[in-house]
Design a protein around this motif. Structure first.
Motif, mmCIF file in Angstrom:
data_model
loop_
_atom_site.group_PDB
_atom_site.id
_atom_site.type_symbol
_atom_site.label_atom_id
_atom_site.label_comp_id
_atom_site.label_asym_id
_atom_site.label_seq_id
_atom_site.Cartn_x
_atom_site.Cartn_y
_atom_site.Cartn_z
ATOM 1 N N UNK A 48 0.862 -1.176 0.000
ATOM 2 C CA UNK A 48 0.000 0.000 0.000
ATOM 3 C C UNK A 48 0.899 1.227 0.000
ATOM 4 N N UNK A 49 0.814 2.015 -1.050
ATOM 5 C CA UNK A 49 1.636 3.220 -1.142
ATOM 6 C C UNK A 49 1.107 4.272 -0.168
ATOM 7 N N UNK A 50 1.972 5.190 0.205
ATOM 8 C CA UNK A 50 1.610 6.214 1.186
ATOM 9 C C UNK A 50 0.445 7.081 0.705
ATOM 10 N N UNK A 51 0.424 7.418 -0.577
ATOM 11 C CA UNK A 51 -0.665 8.231 -1.111
ATOM 12 C C UNK A 51 -1.993 7.469 -1.037
ATOM 13 N N UNK A 52 -1.942 6.140 -1.249
ATOM 14 C CA UNK A 52 -3.147 5.328 -1.121
ATOM 15 C C UNK A 52 -3.606 5.274 0.334
ATOM 16 N N UNK A 53 -2.664 5.082 1.252
ATOM 17 C CA UNK A 53 -3.000 4.986 2.675
ATOM 18 C C UNK A 53 -3.671 6.271 3.155
ATOM 19 N N UNK A 54 -3.190 7.413 2.701
ATOM 20 C CA UNK A 54 -3.801 8.685 3.093
ATOM 21 C C UNK A 54 -5.222 8.804 2.563
ATOM 22 N N UNK A 55 -5.452 8.300 1.366
ATOM 23 C CA UNK A 55 -6.773 8.388 0.746
ATOM 24 C C UNK A 55 -7.758 7.398 1.366
#
Length: 141
Positions: A48-55
């Motif tokens: 899970x990429x950081x940008x995905x985790x934030x979203x």
């Protein structure tokens, strides 16, 4: 007393007893002691990429009134519905997470703005029934 005079009260009791059956059960966490047969290998978990985790992370108001809270990890999410035990779902595609059995699937990044999600689950594995619920975020994450 006439048998027909007992019919209306009996019908009302039957209707009242089935009124509580309209609510759906919560999806249950996996039971590791349960024996299963796997025909195909489960998909390899993806990162899970950081940008995905934030979203993805945050709270969601489900269309059926449940409150879903999502915490992200590097290869999974922990999803808690109301006050139930958390469900651990593994990332199988970008923005798509599944339980090991495949009975619970959550897909994020839905809708026009990409901040809606959809959950599908099997409330009772012995029955051929799946429930699909959608939601939208309710607060700042």
């Amino acid at each position: 007393m006439r048998p027909l005079s007992l019919l209306p009260p009996a019908c009302l009791l039957l209707l009242a007893s089935s009124a509580g059956a309209q609510t759906l059960p919560y999806p249950q966490p996996e039971d590791p002691s349960m024996s299963t047969v796997q025909v195909t290998a489960p998909p390899k978990p993806i990162r899970v990429r950081e940008v995905q985790a934030e979203k993805i992370g945050g709270s969601y108001a489900m269309s059926n009134g449940w409150l879903l809270r999502v915490r992200t990890g590097s290869r999974h999410i922990d999803a808690t519905i109301d006050n139930q035990r958390p469900l651990r779902l593994t990332a199988v595609e970008p923005y798509k997470f599944a339980s090991p059995s495949g009975n619970v699937i959550m897909e994020f990044n839905k809708g026009n703005e990409g901040d809606d999600m959809q959950m599908s689950y099997v409330p009772n594995p012995r029955l051929a029934q799946a429930v699909v619920i959608s939601s939208a975020p309710i607060a700042q994450r």
